[in-house]
Design an enzyme around this catalytic site. Structure first.
Site, short mmCIF file in Angstrom:
data_model
loop_
_atom_site.label_atom_id
_atom_site.label_comp_id
_atom_site.label_asym_id
_atom_site.label_seq_id
_atom_site.Cartn_x
_atom_site.Cartn_y
_atom_site.Cartn_z
N GLY A 17 -10.13 38.78 -18.61
CA GLY A 17 -9.32 37.71 -18.14
C GLY A 17 -7.84 38.04 -17.59
O GLY A 17 -7.28 38.93 -18.13
N THR A 18 -7.29 37.16 -16.85
CA THR A 18 -5.90 37.24 -16.16
C THR A 18 -5.34 36.19 -15.35
O THR A 18 -5.97 35.13 -15.44
CB THR A 18 -6.00 38.85 -15.35
OG1 THR A 18 -4.66 39.03 -15.05
CG2 THR A 18 -6.76 38.37 -14.06
N THR A 19 -4.39 36.29 -15.13
CA THR A 19 -3.78 35.35 -14.11
C THR A 19 -3.25 35.87 -12.93
O THR A 19 -1.96 36.66 -13.26
CB THR A 19 -2.91 34.26 -14.92
OG1 THR A 19 -3.57 33.59 -15.82
CG2 THR A 19 -2.38 33.14 -13.81
N ASP A 34 0.41 38.24 -14.75
CA ASP A 34 0.43 38.47 -16.36
C ASP A 34 0.32 39.92 -16.52
O ASP A 34 0.12 40.70 -15.45
CB ASP A 34 -0.10 37.65 -17.13
CG ASP A 34 -1.92 38.13 -17.14
OD1 ASP A 34 -2.33 38.22 -16.04
OD2 ASP A 34 -2.20 38.07 -18.29
N LYS A 50 -0.44 44.52 -12.70
CA LYS A 50 -1.37 44.03 -11.79
C LYS A 50 -0.91 43.86 -10.52
O LYS A 50 -2.04 43.40 -9.66
CB LYS A 50 -2.28 42.80 -12.59
CG LYS A 50 -2.77 43.10 -13.91
CD LYS A 50 -3.18 41.75 -14.48
CE LYS A 50 -3.51 41.73 -16.10
NZ LYS A 50 -4.01 40.53 -16.70
#
Length: 216
Positions: A17-19, A34, A50
């Site tokens: 997961g990530t944003t 993030d 990222k």
């Protein structure tokens, strides 16, 4: 016998997961992400950047499998360096996004990654491209990763055409902060990259400095 004694989590699919987010403004783009890298319920890296450079004024935001996304970014970075030497000028943002799309589509069965490509070039100014498998679309803004499902309502309500650089930076920070508060797979610090004709500015916002939208 060995397989029977293995913990259950070793045979389960690892969820990541990530944003990530990118937005255009008149004269440039702002990217944000993030910094948390997770493998299921475990956090394996708290401060991964990222936002990966593809060229001097072209970056991509990574989501999905960290290894797969980084591999795509490194391949495109190399190809753009060669391409810019061949044409004798900086590459276009659309060219970078097309390379990402082509690699993602060619290896769609082997790679699990979603990249947002954004940057500035002399022909079209600031641009944001969403790439997913064989999809390639230019958008005024794009969000991705597991945290994006928590903020679609916010970005749809708060986005305004014609926002300046400072407003777009705040928009990105607010979006990341909301996603990191709700999504267990997003967290850590917020990375920002602002790109225009004159500069490429990188910034880190610590978790304690992110805005709060609730009372503790």
């Amino acid at each position: 016998m060995l397989g029977e004694s293995e913990p259950q989590w070793m045979s389960e699919e690892v969820k990541t997961g990530t944003t990530i987010i990118a937005i255009e403004y008149d004269g440039g783009v702002v990217l944000g992400s993030d910094s948390r890298v997770s493998a299921g319920e475990s956090i394996v890296n708290r401060v991964m950047n990222k936002l990966s450079p593809l060229h001097d004024k072209i970056y991509c935001a990574l989501s999905g499998s960290a290894a797969d996304a980084q591999t795509i970014a490194e391949m495109v970075n190399y190809q753009l360096d060669v391409h810019s030497i061949e044409i004798g000028e900086d590459p276009q943002v659309c060219s970078a996004a097309t390379l990402v799309r082509n690699i993602s589509y060619k290896y769609k069965e082997e790679l699990s990654a979603h990249l947002i490509v954004a940057g500035w070039d002399r022909r079209a100014g600031g641009q944001v491209f969403a790439t997913l498998k064989g999809l390639l679309t230019r958008q005024p803004f794009a969000v991705g990763g597991s945290g994006s499902s928590y903020v679609y309502g916010f970005v749809d309500a708060e986005y305004r055409k014609g926002m300046n650089k400072e407003e777009c930076q705040q928009f990105v920070v607010n979006t990341l902060s909301l996603a990191m508060n709700r999504d267990g797979s997003s967290g850590g610090v917020a990375y920002l990259v602002t790109i225009d004709e004159h500069s490429t500015e990188e910034k880190v916002i610590l978790g304690n400095d992110l805005p709060k939208f609730f009372d503790l």
